[in-house]
Each structure stands twice: as structure tokens, then as C-alpha cells.
Scaffold this active site. Structure first.
Site, PDB file in Angstrom:
ATOM      1  N   GLY A  42       4.769  -3.026  -1.180  1.00 43.78           N
ATOM      2  CA  GLY A  42       4.173  -1.713  -0.943  1.00 43.78           C
ATOM      3  C   GLY A  42       5.021  -0.972   0.079  1.00 43.78           C
ATOM      4  N   GLY A  45       6.208  -3.480   2.794  1.00 41.16           N
ATOM      5  CA  GLY A  45       7.108  -4.528   2.319  1.00 41.16           C
ATOM      6  C   GLY A  45       8.419  -3.978   1.783  1.00 41.16           C
ATOM      7  N   ARG A 331     -13.741   9.921   9.060  1.00 43.27           N
ATOM      8  CA  ARG A 331     -14.325   9.273   7.886  1.00 43.27           C
ATOM      9  C   ARG A 331     -15.608   8.516   8.167  1.00 43.27           C
ATOM     10  NH1 ARG A 331      -8.692   7.199   5.188  1.00 43.27           N
ATOM     11  NH2 ARG A 331      -8.129   9.289   4.502  1.00 43.27           N
TER      12      ARG A 331
HETATM   13  C1  LIG Z   1      -6.910   5.405  -3.352  1.00 43.90           C
HETATM   14  C2  LIG Z   1      -6.256   5.320  -2.016  1.00 43.90           C
HETATM   15  C3  LIG Z   1      -5.710   6.442  -1.428  1.00 43.90           C
HETATM   16  C4  LIG Z   1      -5.095   6.376  -0.179  1.00 43.90           C
HETATM   17  N1  LIG Z   1      -4.574   7.508   0.356  1.00 43.90           N
HETATM   18  C5  LIG Z   1      -3.950   7.441   1.555  1.00 43.90           C
HETATM   19  C6  LIG Z   1      -3.364   8.602   2.131  1.00 43.90           C
HETATM   20  O1  LIG Z   1      -3.401   9.704   1.565  1.00 43.90           O
HETATM   21  N2  LIG Z   1      -2.740   8.493   3.315  1.00 43.90           N
HETATM   22  C7  LIG Z   1      -2.657   7.294   3.971  1.00 43.90           C
HETATM   23  O2  LIG Z   1      -2.053   7.262   5.029  1.00 43.90           O
HETATM   24  N3  LIG Z   1      -3.205   6.181   3.439  1.00 43.90           N
HETATM   25  C8  LIG Z   1      -3.849   6.223   2.260  1.00 43.90           C
HETATM   26  N4  LIG Z   1      -4.404   5.079   1.727  1.00 43.90           N
HETATM   27  C9  LIG Z   1      -4.194   3.789   2.388  1.00 43.90           C
HETATM   28  C10 LIG Z   1      -2.788   3.275   2.074  1.00 43.90           C
HETATM   29  O3  LIG Z   1      -2.448   3.592   0.753  1.00 43.90           O
HETATM   30  C11 LIG Z   1      -2.652   1.775   2.233  1.00 43.90           C
HETATM   31  O4  LIG Z   1      -3.220   1.350   3.402  1.00 43.90           O
HETATM   32  C12 LIG Z   1      -1.180   1.374   2.237  1.00 43.90           C
HETATM   33  O5  LIG Z   1      -0.520   1.905   1.131  1.00 43.90           O
HETATM   34  C13 LIG Z   1      -0.996  -0.113   2.300  1.00 43.90           C
HETATM   35  O6  LIG Z   1       0.368  -0.409   2.168  1.00 43.90           O
HETATM   36  P1  LIG Z   1       0.916  -1.870   2.339  1.00 43.90           P
HETATM   37  O7  LIG Z   1       2.387  -1.777   2.127  1.00 43.90           O
HETATM   38  O8  LIG Z   1       0.440  -2.438   3.614  1.00 43.90           O
HETATM   39  O9  LIG Z   1       0.238  -2.730   1.188  1.00 43.90           O
HETATM   40  P2  LIG Z   1       0.117  -2.519  -0.402  1.00 43.90           P
HETATM   41  O10 LIG Z   1       0.686  -1.249  -0.871  1.00 43.90           O
HETATM   42  O11 LIG Z   1      -1.283  -2.841  -0.737  1.00 43.90           O
HETATM   43  O12 LIG Z   1       1.062  -3.632  -0.993  1.00 43.90           O
HETATM   44  C14 LIG Z   1       0.721  -4.976  -0.999  1.00 43.90           C
HETATM   45  C15 LIG Z   1       1.840  -5.736  -1.649  1.00 43.90           C
HETATM   46  O13 LIG Z   1       1.624  -7.120  -1.469  1.00 43.90           O
HETATM   47  C16 LIG Z   1       1.758  -7.800  -2.679  1.00 43.90           C
HETATM   48  N5  LIG Z   1       0.873  -8.969  -2.610  1.00 43.90           N
HETATM   49  C17 LIG Z   1      -0.413  -9.024  -2.232  1.00 43.90           C
HETATM   50  N6  LIG Z   1      -0.846 -10.292  -2.246  1.00 43.90           N
HETATM   51  C18 LIG Z   1       0.191 -11.043  -2.639  1.00 43.90           C
HETATM   52  C19 LIG Z   1       0.363 -12.440  -2.824  1.00 43.90           C
HETATM   53  N7  LIG Z   1      -0.609 -13.311  -2.604  1.00 43.90           N
HETATM   54  N8  LIG Z   1       1.572 -12.863  -3.257  1.00 43.90           N
HETATM   55  C20 LIG Z   1       2.594 -11.999  -3.488  1.00 43.90           C
HETATM   56  N9  LIG Z   1       2.482 -10.681  -3.286  1.00 43.90           N
HETATM   57  C21 LIG Z   1       1.292 -10.213  -2.875  1.00 43.90           C
HETATM   58  C22 LIG Z   1       1.411  -6.823  -3.739  1.00 43.90           C
HETATM   59  O14 LIG Z   1       2.025  -7.173  -4.956  1.00 43.90           O
HETATM   60  C23 LIG Z   1       1.980  -5.538  -3.140  1.00 43.90           C
HETATM   61  O15 LIG Z   1       3.349  -5.437  -3.474  1.00 43.90           O
HETATM   62  C24 LIG Z   1      -5.038   5.146   0.498  1.00 43.90           C
HETATM   63  C25 LIG Z   1      -5.596   4.015  -0.079  1.00 43.90           C
HETATM   64  C26 LIG Z   1      -6.236   4.100  -1.317  1.00 43.90           C
HETATM   65  C27 LIG Z   1      -6.915   2.908  -1.853  1.00 43.90           C
END
Ligand SMILES: Cc1cc2nc3c(=O)[nH]c(=O)nc-3n(C[C@H](O)[C@H](O)[C@H](O)COP(=O)(O)OP(=O)(O)OC[C@H]3O[C@@H](n4cnc5c(N)ncnc54)[C@H](O)[C@@H]3O)c2cc1C
Ligand code: SF4
Ligand code: FES
Lengths: 639, 256
Positions: A42, A45, A331
Site C-alpha cells: 500500500g 509499503g 469524525r
Molecule cells: C474507503 C476508504 C477511503 C479512505 N480515504 C482516505 C482519504 O481520503 N485520506 C486519507 O488520508 N486516508 C483515507 N483512508 C485511509 C487510508 O486509505 C489507509 O489508512 C491507508 O491507505 C493505509 O495504507 P497502508 O499502506 O498502511 O496499508 P494498505 O493500503 O491497507 O496496504 C496493506 C498491504 O499489506 C498487504 N498485506 C496485508 N496483510 C498481509 C499479509 N498477511 N501478508 C502479505 N501481505 C499482506 C496487502 O496486500 C497490502 O499490500 C481511507 C480508507 C478507506 C477504507
């Protein structure tokens, strides 16, 4: 267990500079000797893997989707904050820092939050350079909008698809490194165990989700960027595959889990339509810039057509209760207010669990075209799901689980309580306290991945010898693989009568009812025993057809549900112990006469971090005190 | 409503697959995937393997879901991914045939799940702007005309689902590739690599075994994000220009 946040000394505004200037470095020639694993692709990562690849480390990156571009970050809609002050409306790093601390109800670390605010400006620069097509004004410069909990316009956006565009930027940077050979990508690989040797994180065990093969990857450091655990509620706005497994495995290997009870319920989601519902859809908070939230003043009007309810008979409850922030109240507060009016019987729609989000005034003021330009895809999405046209009738919305502020505990360097294990993005607990402000998760994910971890990991690796990496036949590696194997075999051998999805729904209902928007002692105690009972039933009655040697989605789901059940119990424990209300954690016993959250700074101005004690033992609760030196601990007011 | 499903079942890449009949009960406000969830739960409690299909966001943005429904990628509704399709688009008693994407560049892994990593490799070959972390100038240093930014956005809305390939009689990936070339080529930041990008991406596309474009236009009709075939024309122009002016790279250092 010792919780040392390792906050650098010196004045707030100088800490990060000072850290960077004095941190240990790994020389370019030595970097390529180190191997670093990144679980997750994400925003956090992908940005981390790409940046570390650019620096010259050998990186391996893992995700469960078929392509790193599909990580859940792709779905973020509204925008990303940065203290650019391009609009000359008085924004600054300090103001963004203050808003975030206050928005989080004074339950986050000052030093981390200031670093985030400071770094925010560079993120926008980086993304624009990669080709992220942010919204622009006619003069060619970047446009901004406002988000909840702020009185300045600091949110950068790309229509309603900001997350998609930011992730595509990070994904392309990642793919570039993959092409150059510095990063190896393992898509459709699920992390199922952390390898810890002599107390230090040295690798992970993954399952190849297509062949079913169990593989170990050894490294000098492991970074978890595996996202949040909102799906513990079953229904949430998270992607269906979002899970807590990577975090939970690490917790069971010694990484403390901080503030699991801090979950965010987002005020503007499409209401549930029936029990077949598989997930909930967010309507971006940005809509509250131009939409007005209301319900009828009288219960009797709740089923009337909204256009037949006169202005005088409407209650614009956010504008009424919070005149200075109005529809842009944070929120947690907006969600609780919506719940309140629905509990009073004034909720709209067939289920009574809904409030209106009305664009009529804005359409009159700005014209339909302007509204379409700003929110076109959101309106389209709404219509597709509900079959109603929001240009003509107000949207109906209701709060839904959206984000988890809790996560693995990390210090200033983003390292967990297991040396060598770093945690970034939504998976860690660090920056949002008890409530996250809109548009700051994207900011945090990218700050962690592009600008924080690449520095802090060097400070760790400088003291690590690559020759200490364990070999594939090390006893800890074999033990970890054995654990994974026997868990899979157990799940397959139960051959019960109930689907993993059924258990998941049951768990979600318990957590939503007792550990959702409002919590109390009695309910939480009840929830703990209900979850324990559910766990027993799961392990004796789950049905997982098929084998472990092929693509098996029932097996994947079952494994995730098993971990969610255990996490659900920990959330309830954490909520029970925190005898105060703060941000998204609302304990009914602690509220002001007008129903606002009442903190107890005497007793709870700390992070609660839980340490795993073994299968049949209760976990241990540790405290990291929070010190506020630059802001005054105030009662949050948005009135 | 009651439906007759004919679903492609294939245990793995090696074993041949076939269509299998199922009965499904649904409500009009269910999504297509929720209808399949119900079928799958029925299978699981009987101890039978559920139908494997890719899905994640269920909001039309991640590009995971990938089914050919009654001969059309993503089903009957224009500009709609499978996960956003609702059962109100079907009638009681309908027969619905559900198959995976079919293209040799997207080998089937199980049932409706296929391997689209060829798309990732095309991006890795040149679908980016080289901007290492930390090297960027201030974001407002280069103003970009709003119309250019908007057009770049239109192209970058591609979700990488592969429906364009599945719809094309030649299994061509031109719409996907051209969308990326337009996205980056419309922006000033994308200019320095514009022509090398076109060359490398096209070369990789050919190496992956995608077919060539003979202007059927099926891709645009199937694309859930409204990516326009005009992008293909733009890509052909860039590619041509690049091929004509291709010169060997000069090594750093020089002779001076
Ligand atoms: C609908 C929605 C709208 C949003 N809008 C906003 C916004 O406008 N502004 C804002 O700031 N935030 C927003 N958020 C929050 C934000 O999108 C997330 O908090 C953020 O994108 C998380 O990013 P991340 O890289 O931490 O994890 P993620 O993007 O969740 O990525 C997780 C990664 O880990 C991998 N993974 C997970 N478990 C495993 C495992 N066991 N083994 C291997 N790989 C694994 C997945 O494949 C993925 O690649 C929103 C959230 C949602 C749900
Ligand atoms: S061009 Fe359209 S159909 Fe093709 S991958 Fe992109 S979004 Fe899917
Ligand atoms: S599941 Fe994400 S686009 Fe359909």
C-alpha cells in the site's frame, strides 16, 4: 518489557533535523549486503520498498493481491493533507501538528506528530514529480479543499480518487525498482509467521497462495506495512482482504500491540441495506464541504419524502451543535451525533439508521456542473449502489467502521518492541491518537515510507552484521514453518458445519454492539466472554473445504478470521481498562452533561501497549506516558 | 429472484476446466459478488470448494474483480466493474454464464482467477517517471495547465483490470499501455522519458504475448473506467516518433 519511545532531545521543531544529522549511516557499498523485507504494497509499503531499493538495499516486498497496485490504499477517496500554505490562509507545520494532536484528543506523541506535519510538504513535491495528477486551478497551480477538524484548506486531492493516484505513483516507483532488480516482488504471498532469532526479527514465513507452498525469507530487518484491522467488525469500508494476520503473528512473537480499542467510525457511509451485505461503502468526507447533514425535527416525519419537509422542520444537527465547525466537525463527533439522532428515533430511510447529506443548497449556489466536477464519481457510485440520484434527492448516510488508530507499538524510529521489526502506515499506532483527522492517513503512510523509515532503518542496520542472517535450516526457521503448517492442517481437518464468513459476521456483530460507537463496562465484559465462546466454536466447527496445496480462498479467510477473533478479545480488554472517553473511544460512563467525551488526563494520559503472554494467559498491559510540552492539554471543543 | 448459473471451474493451471451449473437466489439490491458469496457459503457448509474469484475493494477501484458475464467482461452494464454490478441488472429466471478473462498473457490459476502479472512487467519496463525519493522540486514550481492535468487524470483512471484484453478479439493490451503512456506523456514531468517509455513498454507488451490492435474498439466498450481509444492513436504517434529518432544512448562521462 520496556517501552522506550526514543524521542530525540531538543526543541520540538529541531528534533527530526537533529536526528537526521546525527543518525548512523550505512555506506552505499555496504547497503547492498543488507536484505530488508517489506510486507505490504500500500502507500506505506510501496513507498518504503521503492525508496529502500533506490538507496541500494536488497528489498523483497509481499502482498496478498495479484498485483501490488491493488493494495487497499487504492480506495482512499478524499485527499492528503500538507502544510503547504499555498492558499495563504495561515497554515503551517505547527498548525497541522496542533490540529492532529487535538483531533487525536491528546493521545498521541508530540514528537512523531510534529515530524509528520513537517514532512507533509515534501510528500506533495515527491508525488507531483512522479506524475500524480492532483487537481489544479486554472492558473496551473495546485488546488486544495477543507477536511474535518481543520479551519484551513490544506487537503490536496485528485477528484475522488486521491488514494488511487498516490498509490499508482508509489507503485510505479516500486515497479521501476523491480525492473532495475533492487526489489523482488512476491504478489499473492501471505505472511503467516514472523521469524525471531535470539529476540531479533530475522525473517518471515509466507504461503504462496497459488501453489500453497510454505516458504521462509530470511533478512536483516522486517517491515510490516500490512494495513489496519477494521475488518474485525466484518462490515467496514476496508477492502475485503484487509486483515490483521501479519500484525497478529508479530504480536504473538513479542511485538506489543498499542491502543487496540482506538477505532474510527466514519460518519458518511452508505447505510446497510440487508443481511447479505458484504462490505460498506464510504462517501468521502470531502462531501461535507458542500453537503449539509440533517434529520427531521420530529420523529413522525422520518418516513416522509425529504422534499416535503420544510426548512423549519429540519434539524441541521451538526451546524446547531458545533457552529464554528458545522458540517466539518471531526469524525468521531459527527458519527456520535448521527447515532444520537437515530437513537432518538429521527433516523431516515427504511431501517431508521440514516441521516441526510443534502447538496441542494450547494447546487443552487455553485451550479450542478461545479458539484459534478468536484464529486462526480462519488455521486455516480452512490447512485449505482442505491439506485437514487443524489443531484435530486439528498444522500442517506450512516457511520461505519473505517480506520484503526491502534496498531503495533513503535518508537520514534518506527521500530516495534522486537528489534529489527519496523511497522509503518496504518499497521502501527503512532500518529493519530484516539481519533484520526481526514486526509492524514495517506500523509502518514507516505511520510513513513518515503521519508522516515529510509533514515531510521539505517541507524539500526549500521549495528547489524549481514552474516548473522539465519540459514534456512536454523531451528527457529524450522519451528516457524512447522507452526504455519500445523495451523493450516488443523483448519482443514476440523471439517465442521459453519463457514468462515459466518463466524466472521458473528464476531463483527459482537464487536460492533459492544465495542463500537459507544462502550460500557458491562457490555465489554459480556463481549469478552462471547468472543471466547466464539473462538471455541470456531476451532471445533469451521468448515474449510479443499487442500492446502492449491489456491484456497476458504482457507485464507479462515486463517484471517481466527486472528480477528483473538484481536477482538484484546480490543474489548483494552476498551474495558481505559476508564475514560477519548476520541473514538467513547465510554458511556465518562461523558459531559451534553454528551461529549470526557477524558481523564490524570489516569489515562498514556499509550496502552499489550504484551502477549501465551495461549491461556491474560496479556500484560504496559503504559507509555505521554508528555505534552508544546501544547496545552485542553478539552477538545469544536463549538 | 432465482438464477441459473453456469460457472467456469478449473482446479489449477494444468487441469482442463468446464462449465458447472448452480442455482442461485438473489435480491435485486445485492451486488453480483454478494450473489456469488451466497452460492459459495452454500458450497462451503456442504464441504465443497467455493468458486474462486478475485475481488478486494468491491468499490470499482482496485481492478481485482475479473469475470466475463454472459460473454461480456464485467457484465452488461456500461462503465461498471463486476463488483459494482447489482442484481437489479438481471431478471428472475435468467441464465448467467460466468467465465474468467481469456488470454494467453493472463493464464488461468483457478476457476475465475487468472495471472495478470504481465501488466506489472509492462509498467516495470518503463511505465513511470524516474523521480527518486527526495529529489523533487517544490510542487508548484512547474505550473501545469488544468486541461492537461485533467486529461492526464482521465488516462490515469485505468484500474489495470484487463477487461480491455479480455474483450479484444486479438487479446491486445493496447488500451492499457496507451493509457499509461498518455497519463505520463501529458505532464511536463513525463517529457524527458516520453519516447523511451513508449519503446520499452511496447516491446515488453509484445514479449508478453499480447496480440496486436486491429481497431475493433471492443476494448473501449468494455473498459469500466471509460479509457478512450484516442490514447492508442497518441501512443502510436509517440512510438513512431521514438522509432524514427532512436539513437544509441551516450554513456555518462563523455570524451571532453
Ligand atoms: C474507503 C476508504 C477511503 C479512505 N480515504 C482516505 C482519504 O481520503 N485520506 C486519507 O488520508 N486516508 C483515507 N483512508 C485511509 C487510508 O486509505 C489507509 O489508512 C491507508 O491507505 C493505509 O495504507 P497502508 O499502506 O498502511 O496499508 P494498505 O493500503 O491497507 O496496504 C496493506 C498491504 O499489506 C498487504 N498485506 C496485508 N496483510 C498481509 C499479509 N498477511 N501478508 C502479505 N501481505 C499482506 C496487502 O496486500 C497490502 O499490500 C481511507 C480508507 C478507506 C477504507
Ligand atoms: S484500460 Fe480500462 S479495461 Fe483496460 S485495464 Fe485499464 S481500466 Fe481495465
Ligand atoms: S473488487 Fe476492486 S474493482 Fe472490483
Amino acid at each position: 518489557m520496556k517501552l522506550d519511545p526514543k524521542i530525540p532531545s531538543g526543541p520540538l521543531t529541531e528534533k527530526w533535523n537533529h536526528y537526521r544529522e546525527h543518525v548512523k549511516l550505512v555506506s552505499p557499498g555496504n547497503k547492498r549486503k543488507y536484505k530488508v523485507l517489506v510486507v505490504g504494497s500500500g502507500l506505506a509499503g510501496a513507498s518504503a520498498a521503492a525508496s529502500m531499493g533506490e538507496l541500494g538495499y536488497q528489498v523483497e516486498c509481499f502482498c496478498y493481491q495479484d498485483s501490488p497496485r491493488r493494495a487497499h490504499s487504492i480506495a482512499a477517496q478524499g485527499g492528503i493533507n500538507a502544510a503547504k500554505n499555498y492558499h495563504n490562509d495561515g497554515d503551517s507545520a505547527f498548525r497541522l501538528f496542533y490540529d492532529t494532536i487535538k483531533g487525536g484528543d491528546f493521545r498521541s506523541r508530540e514528537a512523531n506528530v510534529y515530524r509528520l506535519a513537517e514532512t507533509s510538504v515534501r510528500i506533495i513535491d515527491q508525488c507531483v514529480a512522479q506524475g500524480v495528477p492532483f487537481a489544479r486551478e486554472y492558473g496551473g497551480l495546485l488546488d486544495n479543499r477543507s477536511f474535518g477538524g481543520a479551519q484551513v484548506s490544506r487537503t490536496f486531492y485528485a477528484r475522488g480518487q486521491t488514494g488511487q493516484q498516490l498509490l499508482i505513483g508509489a507503485y510505479q516507483a516500486l515497479e521501476r525498482q523491480i525492473g532495475l532488480g533492487t526489489v523482488k516482488m512476491f504478489a499473492r504471498h501471505e505472511m503467516l509467521e514472523l521469524i525471531v532469532v535470539d529476540g531479533v526479527a530475522k525473517g518471515i514465513v509466507v504461503r504462496d497462495m497459488v501453489s500453497g507452498k510454505i516458504e521462509s525469507h530470511m533478512a536483516d530487518a522486517v517491515c510490516l506495512a500490512s494495513g489496519g484491522y477494521g475488518n474485525v467488525f466484518y462490515l467496514s469500508t476496508n477492502a475485503k482482504g484487509c486483515n490483521t494476520t501479519a500484525n497478529w503473528r508479530a504480536y504473538k512473537k513479542g511485538a506489543a500491540f498499542a491502543n487496540p480499542c482506538y477505532t474510527q467510525i466514519h460518519p458518511t457511509c452508505i447505510p446497510v441495506s440487508g443481511d447479505h451485505q458484504s462490505k460498506l461503502t464510504l462517501m468521502s468526507e470531502s462531501l461535507r464541504n458542500d453537503g449539509r447533514v440533517w434529520v427531521p425535527k420530529r420523529k413522525e416525519d422520518r418516513l416522509k419524502h425529504p422534499s416535503s419537509i420544510s426548512e423549519a422542520d429540519r434539524d441541521y444537527f451538526l451546524e446547531r451543535k458545533y457552529p464554528s465547525y458545522g458540517n466539518l466537525a471531526p469524525r468521531d463527533i459527527s458519527s456520535r451525533s448521527a447515532k444520537e439522532v437515530c437513537d432518538e428515533g429521527r433516523g431516515v430511510g427504511p431501517t431508521g439508521l440514516g441521516v441526510y447529506l443534502d447538496f441542494a443548497d450547494s447546487i443552487k449556489r455553485l451550479g450542478k456542473q461545479k458539484i459534478q466536477e468536484k464529486y462526480g464519481n462519488l455521486f455516480e457510485m452512490y447512485e449505482r449502489i442505491t439506485d437514487e440520484n443524489p443531484y435530486e434527492v439528498p444522500m442517506r448516510i450512516y457511520p461505519a467502521v473505517h480506520y484503526t488508530m491502534g496498531g503495533l507499538w513503535v518508537d520514534y524510529e518506527l521500530m516495534s518492541t522486537v528489534p529489527g521489526l519496523f511497522v509503518l502506515g496504518e499497521a502501527n499506532f503512532s500518529d493519530h491518537g484516539a481519533n484520526r483527522l481526514g486526509a492524514s492517513a495517506l500523509m502518514q503512510g507516505l511520510a513513513d515510507g518515503y521519508f522516515v523509515l529510509p533514515y531510521t532503518i539505517g541507524n539500526y542496520l549500521a549495528n547489524v552484521k549481514p552474516s548473522d542472517r539465519p540459514s534456512a535450516d536454523h531451528v527457529e526457521v524450522k519451528k516457524a514453518e512447522q507452526n504455519v503448517q500445523s495451523r493450516i492442517e488443523k483448519l482443514l481437518s476440523i471439517k465442521g458445519k459453519t463457514s468462515p464468513a459466518h463466524f466472521h459476521r458473528e464476531l463483527g456483530k459482537i464487536i460492533w454492539d459492544y465495542c463500537g460507537m459507544a462502550r460500557n463496562k458491562e457490555g465489554l465484559e459480556k463481549a469478552i466472554s462471547l468472543v471466547q465462546d466464539l473462538k471455541k466454536r470456531f476451532w471445533s466447527d469451521v468448515s474449510v473445504p479443499g487442500s492446502g496445496q492449491s489456491l484456497n480462498q476458504a482457507l485464507e479467510h479462515a486463517g484471517r478470521v481466527a486472528d480477528f477473533i483473538e484481536l477482538g478479545e484484546l480490543m474489548c480488554r483494552d476498551a474495558l481498562q481505559r476508564s475514560e472517553s477519548c476520541g473514538g473511544h467513547f465510554r458511556e460512563e465518562w461523558q459531559t452533561p451534553d454528551g461529549e467525551a470526557k477524558r481523564d488526563d490524570q489516569q489515562f494520559c498514556h499509550v496502552a501497549a499489550w504484551e502477549y503472554q501465551g495461549e491461556s494467559q491474560e496479556p500484560l498491559r504496559h503504559e507509555e506516558p505521554l508528555h505534552f510540552e508544546n501544547v496545552e492539554l485542553a478539552t477538545r471543543s469544536y463549538k | 429472484m432465482k438464477l441459473k448459473l453456469k460457472v467456469w471451474r478449473q482446479p489449477d493451471a494444468q487441469t482442463p476446466g468446464r462449465l458447472v451449473d448452480y442455482l442461485a437466489e438473489a435480491k435485486p439490491d445485492m451486488s453480483f459478488l454478494e450473489m456469488l458469496d451466497v452460492v459459495n457459503e452454500g458450497l462451503i457448509v456442504k464441504g465443497d470448494e467455493p468458486i474462486a474469484f478475485d475481488h478486494d475493494c468491491r468499490e470499482g477501484i482496485c481492478g481485482s474483480c475479473s469475470m466475463v458475464i454472459n460473454g461480456r467482461p464485467h457484465g452488461p452494464r456500461d462503465r461498471t466493474t463486476t463488483c459494482q454490478l447489482h442484481m437489479r441488472s438481471f431478471e428472475d429466471g435468467d441464465t448467467v454464464v460466468i467465465e474468467p478473462w481469456r488470454s494467453s498473457a493472463f493464464p488461468i490459476q483457478k476457476d475465475l482467477v487468472c495471472n495478470r502479472s504481465s501488466f506489472d512487467r509492462i509498467i516495470a519496463s518503463g511505465g513511470f517517471i524516474s523521480a527518486p525519493t527526495g529529489s523533487a522540486p517544490d510542487a508548484n514550481a512547474i505550473p501545469i495547465r488544468k486541461s492537461d492535468a485533467d486529461r492526464a487524470f482521465d488516462a490515469s483512471a485505468c484500474i489495470g483490470c484487463g477487461a480491455c484484453v479480455a474483450a479484444c478479439p486479438n487479446a491486445s493490451a493496447m488500451l492499457f499501455v496507451s493509457a499509461k503512456i498518455s497519463h505520463l506523456g501529458k505532464l511536463p514531468q513525463g517529457q524527458p522519458e516520453r519516447y523511451t517509455r513508449a519503446l520499452s513498454m511496447v516491446e515488453q507488451m509484445d514479449a508478453e504475448g499480447f496480440g496486436s490492435c486491429t481497431n475493433h474498439g471492443e476494448c473501449e466498450a468494455a473498459c469500466p473506467k471509460g479509457i478512450s481509444v484516442e490514447n492508442i492513436a497518441q501512443m502510436n504517434r509517440d512510438f513512431l516518433k521514438a522509432s524514427v529518432s532512436k539513437r544509441p544512448e551516450v554513456a555518462a562521462g563523455g570524451a571532453g
